[in-house]
Design an enzyme around this catalytic site. Sequence first.
Site, PDB file in Angstrom:
ATOM      1  N   LYS A   1       0.846  -1.191   0.000  1.00  0.00           N
ATOM      2  CA  LYS A   1       0.000   0.000   0.000  1.00  0.00           C
ATOM      3  C   LYS A   1       0.883   1.244   0.000  1.00  0.00           C
ATOM      4  O   LYS A   1       1.896   1.297   0.712  1.00  0.00           O
ATOM      5  CB  LYS A   1      -0.883  -0.053   1.241  1.00  0.00           C
TER       6      LYS A   1
ATOM      7  N   SER B   1      -9.508   1.271   3.146  1.00  0.00           N
ATOM      8  CA  SER B   1      -8.729   2.137   2.297  1.00  0.00           C
ATOM      9  C   SER B   1      -7.682   1.394   1.472  1.00  0.00           C
ATOM     10  O   SER B   1      -7.077   1.972   0.576  1.00  0.00           O
ATOM     11  CB  SER B   1      -8.026   3.185   3.168  1.00  0.00           C
TER      12      SER B   1
ATOM     13  N   SER C   1      -9.805  -1.265   7.121  1.00  0.00           N
ATOM     14  CA  SER C   1      -9.218  -1.026   5.800  1.00  0.00           C
ATOM     15  C   SER C   1      -8.436  -2.185   5.210  1.00  0.00           C
ATOM     16  O   SER C   1      -8.085  -2.153   4.038  1.00  0.00           O
ATOM     17  CB  SER C   1      -8.323   0.217   5.847  1.00  0.00           C
TER      18      SER C   1
END
Length: 471
Positions: A80, A153, A177
């Site tokens: 990420k 996310s 997330s």
Amino acid sequence: MSSTLHRLSLVRLADEIRRGAVSPVDAVRCMMDRIAAHDGALHAFAHLNDAALDQARRAEAEIAAGLVRGPLHGVPLAAKDLFDTADMPTEFGSPVLRGRRPAQDATVIARLRAAGAIILGKTTLTEGAYADHHPDVVPPVNPWGAGHWTGTSSSGSGVAVAAGLIWGALGTDTGGSIRLPSSCCGVTGIKPTWGRVSRAGALALAPSLDHMGPMTRSVADAVTLLGVMAGPDPRDPTASQLPVPDYMAELTKPVRGLTIGIDRGLLKARADDQVLASMEHVIEVMTGLGARIVDVTLPPIEPALTGWAVQCAVEAAIVHREHWSTRAAEYGPRLAALIERGHRHTAFELAEAQEHRRDFAGAMEAIYAACDVLLIPGLPVAGPTLDYMSGLGEDPAAILAIGPFTAPFDVSGQPTITIPCGLSETGIGGGGIPIGCQFAGPRFAEALIARTAHAFQTATDWHTRRPAGYA
């Protein structure tokens, strides 16, 4: 094997590379080819590593010479785009940090590289790891159905793993997330105990709520990554000093006699019929494996959820105070609204939220006197559409509506694992969308919840199913 290489599990790929049956160069090229073919439509990646092939050649030569660096030697992974990487930008999904080039890897990146992994690229995320992508960023697309939510996310990480663009990816979880994208995209994600994995070098949304964890196709793949990521870290004084178990060895232990708790009242109040049906399916499978189901009652989640919203806002305002003072106009509307709320909350409201958090965490730990693990859905809605998500209202109502089964475990700091356990009856375009469930446990019980989830995966094939067009 090259045309089907992406179908291998991460564990199998690592073994094939160690034996010399698969070249790290071929593995990297396989993923690069798939990214080139599919990511123009999926938008899972924010950056790719220009040095990945050179790193693969180096790994190939080392393995041929008998130097195996670790369990991930030559395996391509993704992270990420909030984990610092010295060889790629780390931009946090925000124009405020565009072009940021860290001088040092985040601890978890350094550990993965030390174990031989090749960080092939950085995945797209919502701005600041909060609720929505910045208007300048094209959001990732769910490969199971473009009209359906990817989860946030760690959206790019979920999409990349689901579509077979990478064997495993790193995510973070502040209110769900890791687990929301894992549920929506049909992959396996672990949110470890807070403190199990170092946060050093990972850009924060709300530090006291942020958790770092893996997203993969299976439980075995996920614990392979977690075993490398976890452990004490002098760069992060909040990282636990407890030893890291041999997670893979723990997976093979039976679940017969294990007690699984479920709060049926909470589920009936919050989950739709398709989610409830999927939970009954999980119960049937686990009972067939010899586990025992018991009814439990979780402490009220509303104070924990309300307090989560306050703490997240205040901590985000602190994280962004340097840039907010001079560049507030560059932030997207969702993250800007969060930061503004953080500035408005009073010390009284924050203290009250912290009190609720302490009470909730204590009551949740006490639950495990009645059971070994908890079973709970990943999401209250099966296959939420983008239209459904846009109709949930403004923050914090939207966050709390979609995260009643995830955010409480960020508040308590307890570990959970999310696995696919079904498909919705239909999705936009006709195909079903993955449904996920969670197994949760007391603090530092990652091995136990992984064993439980792995048992389910040995008896079912949900984790092996791939979206049409990406098999």
